[in-house]
Enzyme design. Structure first.
Site, short mmCIF file in Angstrom:
data_model
loop_
_atom_site.label_atom_id
_atom_site.label_comp_id
_atom_site.label_asym_id
_atom_site.label_seq_id
_atom_site.Cartn_x
_atom_site.Cartn_y
_atom_site.Cartn_z
N GLY A 294 93.47 60.81 49.61
CA GLY A 294 94.74 60.17 49.93
C GLY A 294 95.43 60.87 51.08
O GLY A 294 96.00 60.23 51.96
N GLY B 49 87.60 62.73 46.99
CA GLY B 49 86.72 63.38 46.03
C GLY B 49 85.45 62.60 45.78
O GLY B 49 84.33 63.13 45.87
N LYS C 157 91.27 53.03 43.99
CA LYS C 157 92.72 53.20 44.04
C LYS C 157 93.35 52.35 45.12
O LYS C 157 93.78 52.82 46.16
CB LYS C 157 93.06 54.67 44.27
CG LYS C 157 92.87 55.53 43.04
CD LYS C 157 93.21 56.98 43.32
CE LYS C 157 92.02 57.74 43.81
NZ LYS C 157 92.32 59.10 44.24
P1 ADP Z 1 88.05 58.74 46.63
O1 ADP Z 1 88.01 59.71 45.47
O2 ADP Z 1 86.90 58.96 47.57
O3 ADP Z 1 89.37 58.68 47.31
P2 ADP Z 1 88.59 56.54 44.85
O4 ADP Z 1 88.95 57.53 43.79
O5 ADP Z 1 89.62 55.68 45.43
O6 ADP Z 1 87.79 57.28 46.03
O7 ADP Z 1 87.50 55.54 44.26
C1 ADP Z 1 86.29 55.97 43.73
C2 ADP Z 1 85.91 55.16 42.53
O8 ADP Z 1 85.91 53.78 42.84
C3 ADP Z 1 84.53 55.47 42.04
O9 ADP Z 1 84.62 56.04 40.76
C4 ADP Z 1 83.83 54.11 42.01
O10 ADP Z 1 83.04 53.94 40.86
C5 ADP Z 1 84.97 53.15 42.01
N1 ADP Z 1 84.63 51.82 42.56
C6 ADP Z 1 84.08 51.52 43.75
N2 ADP Z 1 83.86 50.20 43.89
C7 ADP Z 1 84.28 49.62 42.75
C8 ADP Z 1 84.32 48.26 42.27
N3 ADP Z 1 83.87 47.24 43.02
N4 ADP Z 1 84.83 48.05 41.04
C9 ADP Z 1 85.29 49.07 40.30
N5 ADP Z 1 85.28 50.36 40.69
C10 ADP Z 1 84.79 50.65 41.90
MG MG Z 2 88.73 59.58 43.45
#
Ligand code: ADP
Ligand code: MG
Length: 393
Positions: A373, A350, A197
């Site tokens: 976030g 998450g 994100k």
């Molecule tokens: P969080 O839930 O910890 O805030 P996000 O939702 O922002 O994290 O991101 C998590 C997702 O990002 C995971 O599903 C992961 O597969 C994806 N992700 C990480 N690196 C990449 C990448 N280089 N290209 C595409 N997706 C990615």
């Molecule tokens: Mg997430």
């Protein structure tokens, strides 16, 4: 900020905003009830003190209209198993039927409303919708830390329409930990950012630069920074409309003397799937048929060294597509490095938390935040719309 403990709730009608945004499988069975359990301390406190509690949450992304796939009904069922009190489920969020149920609610009873996001007024923070939510309510309690960075009706819209507002135990605990870590963070302060994100996260990097010594970038976000500098990133996930912002941030990092690190090498593949062959890319260009899905071994080495010097660490967003084994190494190694360090460590999000649990090092992390976030925005700005709303009166 007032805490739920400061309210005299005996006989009062409370609107309790929680984050019951649980993952559901195809048959609408709850896959993980951590978020429900996280709100029980506040709910039980209210019930033990004789409150009548209207509970509400969002669940998934139903786009402002009724959709049974996103009903909170399964959550009511699970909640009823977790607490001794009766849990009623309202078939709607506002309206006559809900008003009748609210009016008849007895002391020690719980009424779980339908999904707040069935109404566009929730995300749109429509004051009329907020007023309907607040109808017949004495006090508002917010225990949905993971949603406090959103200026939605049930987060910031209700407080003006009730007598008093307070934070639940979960929100208080989160704020206490995050405050401690960011108010006078011990240096070096290392911030690790990744995930998918990007647009959510890029805007807060600027505020983070004032505080952090090192910012380590992984995940898809890195490729927007590379693309903005003219590198060929193949089919990597990027946000073209964020290139100006990315260049601006790189500039600011330089002038502010922040050690802003992008990956040195990459693990790429043709597709984001479990059969895809993982190819290590040591320098640009990333071939046009490949997408970068993890940080490479040289990057891991560098990030591990920076992390080992840290006294404070904040991490949000996995370093790669950790759900697939061959793209999970970067996240795993970073998780181990964070766990091995003596720093105060905070992890939020998450997917980030899921990754740390998967690696099995969660016990060596100082604080695991329920909000991704929200925790990121809080450590960057030291406040959140949902917390401001509680202190306004
Ligand atoms: P969080 O839930 O910890 O805030 P996000 O939702 O922002 O994290 O991101 C998590 C997702 O990002 C995971 O599903 C992961 O597969 C994806 N992700 C990480 N690196 C990449 C990448 N280089 N290209 C595409 N997706 C990615
Ligand atoms: Mg997430």
């Amino acid at each position: 900020m007032q805490s739920v403990k400061d309210l005299d709730v005996q006989g009062k009608k409370i609107f309790l905003r929680v984050d019951f945004n649980v993952p559901l499988d195809k048959d609408q069975k709850i896959r993980d009830d951590t978020r429900i359990k996280a709100a029980l301390q506040t709910l039980n406190f209210l019930l033990e003190h004789g409150a009548r509690v209207v509970v509400a949450s969002h669940l998934g992304r139903p786009k402002g209209e009724f959709n049974p796939e996103f009903s909170t009904k399964p959550v009511a069922g699970r909640l009823a198993e977790l607490i001794p009190q009766e849990v009623l489920h309202a078939p709607d969020v506002v309206g006559d039927e809900v008003e009748r149920m609210k009016a008849q609610l007895k002391e020690g009873q719980v009424l779980l409303l339908e999904n707040l996001r069935f109404y566009p007024g929730e995300k749109g923070n429509d004051p009329e919708f907020a007023q309907q939510l607040a109808h017949g309510i004495d006090y508002y309690v917010n225990d949905a830390f993971g949603a406090c960075h959103r200026a939605h009706a049930s987060i910031v819209g209700i407080p003006p329409f009730v007598q008093s507002s307070a934070a639940g135990f979960l929100v208080c605990k989160e704020v206490e930990y995050l405050q401690k870590a960011i108010h006078s963070p011990q240096k070096p302060y290392v911030v690790i950012l990744g995930g998918a994100k990007v647009s959510d996260k890029i805007p807060v990097i600027e505020s983070l630069m004032v505080k952090a010594n090192d910012i380590l970038i992984g995940g898809a976000m890195a490729y927007t920074f590379f693309y903005a500098q003219g590198f060929d990133v193949g089919r990597s996930l990027i946000e073209k409309d964020k290139t100006d912002m990315a260049l601006n941030l790189l500039d600011r990092a330089k002038t502010m003397g922040v050690n802003f690190c992008l990956p040195l090498d990459h693990i790429a593949a043709r597709d984001m799937d479990s059969d895809a062959e993982a190819i290590t890319i040591r320098e640009f260009p990333i071939p046009s048929d490949l997408m970068a899905l993890d940080i490479g071994p040289q990057t891991v080495e560098k990030y591990r060294n920076v992390i080992s010097t840290a006294k404070t660490i904040f991490w949000n967003g996995p370093m790669g597509v950790f759900e697939i084994e061959q793209f999970g190494k970067g996240t795993e190694e970073v998780a181990k490095a964070v766990a091995d360090s003596d720093a105060v460590s905070i992890i939020g999000g998450g997917d980030s938390v899921a990754a740390v649990l998967k690696v099995g090092v969660s016990e060596k992390i100082s604080h695991i935040s329920t909000g991704g976030g929200a925790s990121l925005e809080y450590i960057a700005k030291e406040t959140l719309p949902g917390l401001e709303a509680l202190t306004e009166k």
